[in-house]
Write an enzyme that holds these catalytic residues in place. Structure first.
Site, PDB file in Angstrom:
ATOM      1  N   ASP A  84       0.800  -1.166   0.388  1.00 49.21           N
ATOM      2  CA  ASP A  84      -0.642  -0.208   0.292  1.00 49.21           C
ATOM      3  C   ASP A  84       0.872   1.043  -0.182  1.00 49.21           C
ATOM      4  O   ASP A  84       2.124   1.433   0.931  1.00 49.21           O
ATOM      5  CB  ASP A  84      -0.617  -0.189   1.485  1.00 49.21           C
ATOM      6  CG  ASP A  84      -1.762   0.975   1.502  1.00 49.21           C
ATOM      7  OD1 ASP A  84      -2.842   0.929   0.309  1.00 49.21           O
ATOM      8  OD2 ASP A  84      -2.210   1.947   2.343  1.00 49.21           O
TER       9      ASP A  84
ATOM     10  N   GLU B 289       0.966  -0.200  -5.341  1.00 48.73           N
ATOM     11  CA  GLU B 289      -0.118   0.407  -5.295  1.00 48.73           C
ATOM     12  C   GLU B 289       1.411   1.754  -6.064  1.00 48.73           C
ATOM     13  O   GLU B 289       2.019   2.243  -5.148  1.00 48.73           O
ATOM     14  CB  GLU B 289      -0.643   0.911  -4.054  1.00 48.73           C
ATOM     15  CG  GLU B 289      -1.593   2.074  -4.343  1.00 48.73           C
ATOM     16  CD  GLU B 289      -2.610   2.960  -3.635  1.00 48.73           C
ATOM     17  OE1 GLU B 289      -3.390   3.475  -3.816  1.00 48.73           O
ATOM     18  OE2 GLU B 289      -2.012   2.564  -2.382  1.00 48.73           O
TER      19      GLU B 289
END
Length: 533
Positions: free
Chosen positions: A206, A268
């Site tokens: 993330d 990401e």
């Protein structure tokens, strides 16, 4: 033609990966929230559908202010989801069915009730004093600089115990970790090993592009294109996002993963398409799969899609493996953008492009954004920065399994409401041999059947008259794909002899194509196997 990967036998090159927000997938204990036992009960569905791996949004202990991305303990399961024993049973059951499991790794921040932050915030002399980003007040007594939080307002929060500010890229309750501290890095590595030793098949990292912030705390400049954008986007975040030093953090994470065979690291990333190559790495490997949302971001017409696909492939390093996503827990449902008919075209596009396809739970039934009444909003972004149409709850609403009031998701009122129209649900589409769910399943099966769809190169063809076309070949076999982006019929001219394998309408049986002109109905895509003579 796109290049081959240097990890030619990596399992993720042939895999189809399915993202699950556990809290919204299936509730087994009747509290209105999904859990591990609920997911266990749906393994048969995942196997039937044809996915090879699932990626779970965070399942760790959390106050759950932001879908679990505020973590209180990296090495425990939140009681709302179950226990570590439940997790181990789930992992074993998935592996028994040949389905791999990828966990979300959240290395940028923790919750403010995490033991690390409790200790770090207690004193500037604590053992973990430097595990988070702390700074003295400015001469005025205010925040150290002008950095903003993505959830609105200053990114700095005062801590009376330390008489300093801490930085938070996201919620004030999500303090940022200090990746310049070697002890913190080692602690994150231990967290990863905890889960890798249990048998997880990899991580999705993330916010991987924001792990390092400017050491000089320089102010971000104004964004010259800020008009009409929410307040957090009114700066150009050159000193907080995508810093060059961030790549060393990703390299460190990759080194940990590489100690375990056949484990995937995806992440990401931020920036334009031409930045994607940096996240793969060169001499020092970084992410196996930097997640790519080009299909979501492109204008939905044949020429724009052709350009987006070409730009992405051209930006890849020679040994990089491509990846394509059509949805996610932070992304607006693309079916709401392009409509139900073109969602079928997108399904064929996703499953026939060169690279690993990712889809988000509900994409396979063509699900659109679910209306959320103001009094039911949970997304902190919508609460703190309202009025910009960026609420993420419509994508996070629970999975609709049937047409009942609670959608077969729970016996209690779901944590987020479902759409009133129950037409788009799994049970109804399972009964319809022409449904979009049937199409996704058929495309997944076709991908497994034809090696050139999994490993073959991509051969662009000239897209004209709203028909997006390309070929796939592995040197022995070839396939042509033509996708009508228009609602009206289009003629598509191609060379060679072939056999129709599939139409997005699922009403054309496999048959020879005697000539090189195919009439595509409105919103129709076709796949043709080229016959060599």
């Amino acid at each position: 033609m796109t290049g081959r990967s240097h990890e030619a036998d990596a399992w993720w090159e042939s895999a189809i990966i399915y993202e699950i927000a556990l809290v919204s997938f299936q509730d087994a204990d009747g509290d209105g929230k999904g859990d591990l036992a609920g997911l266990m009960s749906r393994i048969d569905y995942l196997k039937w559908l044809g996915v090879d791996a699932i990626w779970l949004t965070p399942i760790y202990k959390s106050p759950f202010r932001d879908l679990g991305y505020d973590i209180s303990d990296y090495c425990s399961i939140d009681p709302a989801f179950g226990s570590l024993d439940d997790f181990d049973r789930l992992l074993d059951a998935l592996h028994a069915e040949g389905i791999r499991l990828i966990l979300d790794l959240v290395p940028n921040h923790t919750a403010d009730d995490h033991a690390w932050f409790v200790e770090s915030s207690s004193s500037p002399n604590s053992a973990k004093a430097d595990w988070y980003i702390w700074a003295d007040a400015a001469e005025t007594g205010g925040p150290p600089n002008n950095w903003l939080s993505r959830f609105g307002g200053s990114g700095w929060e005062w801590c009376e115990a330390r008489r300093q500010y801490y930085y938070h890229s996201f919620l004030v309750e999500q303090p940022d970790l200090n990746w310049r501290n070697p002890q913190l890095r080692a602690a994150i590595a231990d967290v990863m090993r905890f889960w890798l030793d249990r048998g997880v098949d990899g991580f999705r990292v993330d916010a991987s592009a924001v792990l390092i912030k400017d050491a000089l705390l320089r102010d971000n400049p104004p964004n010259p294109q800020a008009e009409g954008k929410p307040p957090p986007q009114r700066q150009t975040p050159v000193f907080t996002d995508d810093r060059p030093e961030t790549m060393t953090c990703i390299e460190f994470i990759r080194e940990v993963v590489d100690d375990y065979p056949e484990r995937l690291l995806c992440g990401e990333v931020q920036g334009k398409t031409d930045r994607i190559g940096h996240f793969y790495g060169n001499d020092r490997p970084r992410l196996h799969l930097p997640l790519n949302f080009a299909l979501l971001d492109a204008h939905w017409d044949a020429l724009s899609l052709q350009a987006a696909i070409d730009a992405y492939y051209n930006a890849l390093p020679d040994d990089a493996w491509p990846v394509w996503l059509i949805g996610g827990h932070d992304k607006q449902r693309i079916a709401s953008k392009i409509g139900e008919a073109q969602m079928r075209v997108l399904a064929m596009l996703l499953m026939t492009l060169h690279g690993t396809p990712f889809l988000y739970m509900g994409d396979e039934i063509g699900r659109k954004r679910v209306p959320i009444p103001p009094d039911r909003v949970c997304d902190p972004f919508e609460k703190l920065v309202p009025g910009y149409g960026l609420c993420r709850d419509p994508e996070r609403a629970p999975m609709r399994w049937d047409s009942s009031a609670n959608g077969g998701f729970s016996t209690d009122d779901p944590w987020l409401p479902l759409e009133r129209d129950g037409a788009l649900n799994v049970a109804a589409q399972c009964r319809d041999e022409h449904s979009i769910l049937a199409l996704f399943r058929a495309l997944m099966a076709l991908r497994r059947e034809h090696a050139c769809l999994r490993q073959g190169g991509y051969e662009p063809l000239r897209s004209q008259n709203e028909v997006l076309a390309y070929g796939r070949t592995d040197g022995r076999n070839g396939i042509l794909v033509a996708l009508n982006i228009a609602a009206e019929p289009r003629k598509w001219h191609w060379q060679g002899h072939g056999r129709l394998l599939m139409s997005t309408h699922l009403d054309r049986p496999p048959a020879p194509q005697p000539d090189a002109t195919t009439l595509l109905r409105g919103n129709e895509g076709v796949i043709i196997a080229i016959e060599t003579r």
